[in-house]
Design an enzyme around this catalytic site. Structure first.
Site, PDB file in Angstrom:
ATOM      1  N   GLN A   2       0.844  -1.196   0.000  1.00  0.00           N
ATOM      2  CA  GLN A   2       0.000   0.000   0.000  1.00  0.00           C
ATOM      3  C   GLN A   2       0.880   1.247   0.000  1.00  0.00           C
ATOM      4  O   GLN A   2       1.711   1.431   0.896  1.00  0.00           O
ATOM      5  CB  GLN A   2      -0.929   0.046   1.221  1.00  0.00           C
ATOM      6  CG  GLN A   2      -1.884   1.247   1.106  1.00  0.00           C
ATOM      7  CD  GLN A   2      -2.726   1.499   2.337  1.00  0.00           C
ATOM      8  OE1 GLN A   2      -2.206   1.717   3.418  1.00  0.00           O
ATOM      9  NE2 GLN A   2      -4.039   1.472   2.166  1.00  0.00           N
ATOM     10  N   TYR A  37      -5.781  10.927   3.898  1.00  0.00           N
ATOM     11  CA  TYR A  37      -4.403  11.211   3.482  1.00  0.00           C
ATOM     12  C   TYR A  37      -4.385  11.961   2.138  1.00  0.00           C
ATOM     13  O   TYR A  37      -5.439  12.341   1.634  1.00  0.00           O
ATOM     14  CB  TYR A  37      -3.579   9.921   3.492  1.00  0.00           C
ATOM     15  CG  TYR A  37      -3.557   9.336   4.889  1.00  0.00           C
ATOM     16  CD1 TYR A  37      -2.956  10.038   5.938  1.00  0.00           C
ATOM     17  CD2 TYR A  37      -4.214   8.149   5.195  1.00  0.00           C
ATOM     18  CE1 TYR A  37      -2.977   9.552   7.249  1.00  0.00           C
ATOM     19  CE2 TYR A  37      -4.247   7.660   6.499  1.00  0.00           C
ATOM     20  CZ  TYR A  37      -3.624   8.375   7.522  1.00  0.00           C
ATOM     21  OH  TYR A  37      -3.671   7.909   8.812  1.00  0.00           O
ATOM     22  N   GLY A  93      -9.024  -6.407   9.257  1.00  0.00           N
ATOM     23  CA  GLY A  93      -7.900  -5.681   9.841  1.00  0.00           C
ATOM     24  C   GLY A  93      -7.461  -6.287  11.158  1.00  0.00           C
ATOM     25  O   GLY A  93      -6.650  -7.222  11.202  1.00  0.00           O
TER      26      GLY A  93
HETATM   27  C1  LIG Z   1      -3.452  -0.898  13.781  1.00  0.00           C
HETATM   28  C2  LIG Z   1      -4.152  -0.444  12.537  1.00  0.00           C
HETATM   29  C3  LIG Z   1      -3.445   0.235  11.561  1.00  0.00           C
HETATM   30  C4  LIG Z   1      -4.060   0.641  10.369  1.00  0.00           C
HETATM   31  N1  LIG Z   1      -3.300   1.233   9.387  1.00  0.00           N
HETATM   32  C5  LIG Z   1      -3.847   1.419   8.158  1.00  0.00           C
HETATM   33  C6  LIG Z   1      -3.032   1.785   7.048  1.00  0.00           C
HETATM   34  O1  LIG Z   1      -1.802   1.939   7.132  1.00  0.00           O
HETATM   35  N2  LIG Z   1      -3.646   1.944   5.844  1.00  0.00           N
HETATM   36  C7  LIG Z   1      -4.998   1.764   5.694  1.00  0.00           C
HETATM   37  O2  LIG Z   1      -5.510   1.910   4.584  1.00  0.00           O
HETATM   38  N3  LIG Z   1      -5.778   1.416   6.719  1.00  0.00           N
HETATM   39  C8  LIG Z   1      -5.237   1.208   7.934  1.00  0.00           C
HETATM   40  N4  LIG Z   1      -6.031   0.738   8.955  1.00  0.00           N
HETATM   41  C9  LIG Z   1      -7.447   0.441   8.692  1.00  0.00           C
HETATM   42  C10 LIG Z   1      -7.610  -1.008   8.256  1.00  0.00           C
HETATM   43  O3  LIG Z   1      -7.028  -1.222   6.978  1.00  0.00           O
HETATM   44  C11 LIG Z   1      -9.088  -1.412   8.171  1.00  0.00           C
HETATM   45  O4  LIG Z   1      -9.741  -0.621   7.199  1.00  0.00           O
HETATM   46  C12 LIG Z   1      -9.777  -1.242   9.489  1.00  0.00           C
HETATM   47  O5  LIG Z   1      -8.999  -1.804  10.510  1.00  0.00           O
HETATM   48  C13 LIG Z   1     -11.159  -1.861   9.494  1.00  0.00           C
HETATM   49  O6  LIG Z   1     -11.093  -3.240   9.462  1.00  0.00           O
HETATM   50  P1  LIG Z   1     -11.354  -4.119  10.778  1.00  0.00           P
HETATM   51  O7  LIG Z   1     -12.640  -3.623  11.374  1.00  0.00           O
HETATM   52  O8  LIG Z   1     -11.443  -5.514  10.250  1.00  0.00           O
HETATM   53  O9  LIG Z   1     -10.194  -3.921  11.700  1.00  0.00           O
HETATM   54  C14 LIG Z   1      -5.435   0.373  10.168  1.00  0.00           C
HETATM   55  C15 LIG Z   1      -6.156  -0.297  11.162  1.00  0.00           C
HETATM   56  C16 LIG Z   1      -5.539  -0.727  12.325  1.00  0.00           C
HETATM   57  C17 LIG Z   1      -6.330  -1.501  13.346  1.00  0.00           C
END
Ligand SMILES: Cc1cc2nc3c(=O)[nH]c(=O)nc-3n(C[C@H](O)[C@H](O)[C@H](O)COP(=O)(O)O)c2cc1C
Length: 360
Positions: free
Chosen positions: A102, A182, A312
């Site tokens: 990414q 971003y 995530g």
């Molecule tokens: C620790 C953490 C770091 C994340 N960093 C990013 C990132 O670098 N880029 C991004 O697009 N989303 C990031 N996200 C969002 C996740 O990609 C995802 O959209 C979000 O966690 C929702 O999914 P979930 O409910 O299954 O956790 C992050 C989420 C978490 C928990």
């Protein structure tokens, strides 16, 4: 849907690759790189542990130093960074996995202390609310500097070069981080983009940056190795758009026909059904993420709403998430205190896999 008939475990074609299952690991910043943006050996272990995902999307990686927005995040600009990422892709491939990188340019969501003293850049000089995560802890955001037209061309070229390096480092493709407030979403959204030139004003103008960045990435990797993530109405990092339904309908209309590998849409509490608006407009694989459980993901697939589902925090805490879902096994709980820890193994590569957990 009957148990055992889950579509989570059927193969799906995404761009150049056929994934063995429809469980995608979401991009997640973990802040474990060194001060030069070089991932450690632990990073290769972390991703290799999760190689049973249909596809891994890496944490956000800055294409050039000015795109950095958080302490201890990795880049793909220097030789040392490329070499370290090569170890990551080799480790994932050795375990039979697939991984996209990414590309994440944070724009105004940054701080001079992360940029060797430089002022963060943005479409317009509008300060986001909130605080940056810097080496000195949480610090208020500053007012960013408006990018000149020449600089915009330079940033687009940075994405192009980063794509080249990601492919050279062995990634199976690249994802443009167009979500979470971003730089790309700063251009896209009326609240953060008040430019009067061809990169602002109308939706055509505000979408131009995203489309030109994608074109640059496609030129290096081929469209079937390029995806994009968006998060309409997430309103994270002070992002506000006056007419998000029109904005995203326009953007996705423009994506159709490019031959992209996928469109990744993460929704967080939006009342409007963006999937119903966007999926029919797109012609590649459609990925849904944001707050899914095994049950809801199976529903999404059974109803034909997506081609694959993105997890995530569940993947963060469960290196063997697909196997746990297959068995209906209990899940490890994600520890928020170690999401963005300084470069330590704790909460990174020490979440147990199933067999180990059972024996322990
Ligand atoms: C620790 C953490 C770091 C994340 N960093 C990013 C990132 O670098 N880029 C991004 O697009 N989303 C990031 N996200 C969002 C996740 O990609 C995802 O959209 C979000 O966690 C929702 O999914 P979930 O409910 O299954 O956790 C992050 C989420 C978490 C928990």
């Amino acid at each position: 849907m009957e148990r055992g008939m889950s579509q989570l475990f059927t193969p799906v074609r995404i761009g150049r690759r056929t994934l063995p299952n429809r469980l995608v690991m979401a991009p997640m910043t973990r802040s474990r790189a060194d001060g030069d943006g070089v991932p450690s050996d632990m990073t290769a272990t972390y991703y290799a542990q999760r190689a049973s995902a249909g596809l891994i999307i890496s944490e956000g990686v800055f294409p050039s130093a000015l795109g950095k927005g958080y302490v201890h995040t990795p880049g793909i600009e220097t030789e040392a960074q490329v070499a370290a990422w090569k170890q990551v892709t080799e480790a994932v491939h050795a375990r039979g996995g697939r991984i996209f990188m990414q590309l994440m340019h944070c724009g105004r969501v940054s701080h001079p202390s992360l940029l060797n003293g430089a002022t963060p850049v943005a479409p317009s000089a509008i300060k986001p609310e909130g605080q940056a995560r810097t080496p000195a802890g949480q610090v208020d955001f500053v007012t960013p500097r408006e990018l000149s037209l020449t600089e915009i061309a330079g940033v687009i070229d940075d994405y192009r070069q980063a794509t080249r390096r990601a492919i050279d480092a062995g990634f199976d493709g690249v994802e443009l981080h167009g979500a979470s407030g971003y730089l790309p979403e700063q251009f896209l959204s009326s609240g953060s983009n008040q430019r009067q030139d061809q990169y602002g004003g109308s939706i055509q103008g505000r979408a131009r940056f995203v489309l030109e960045v994608l074109a640059a990435m496609v030129a290096e990797a081929g469209a079937d190795r390029v995806g994009i993530k968006i998060s309409p109405e997430m309103n994270y990092n002070s992002i506000i758009d006056a007419a998000p339904q029109e904005t995203y309908a326009y953007l996705v209309d423009k994506l159709r026909g490019l031959g992209l590998a996928y469109l990744h849409v993460a929704l967080f509490g939006a009342k409007f059904d963006y999937h119903a608006l966007l999926r029919p407009r797109f012609d590649g694989a459609y990925l849904i993420g944001g707050g899914l459980t095994q049950h809801s993901a199976e529903g999404v697939l059974a109803e034909g709403k997506a081609d694959a589902t993105v997890f995530g925090s569940a993947f963060l805490a469960n290196p063997d998430l697909p196997e746990r879902f297959r068995q209906g096994a209990a899940l490890n709980t994600p520890d928020r205190n170690t999401f963005f820890a300084p470069p330590t193994a704790n909460g990174y590569i020490d979440y147990p896999a199933l067999a180990v957990a059972e024996v322990a």
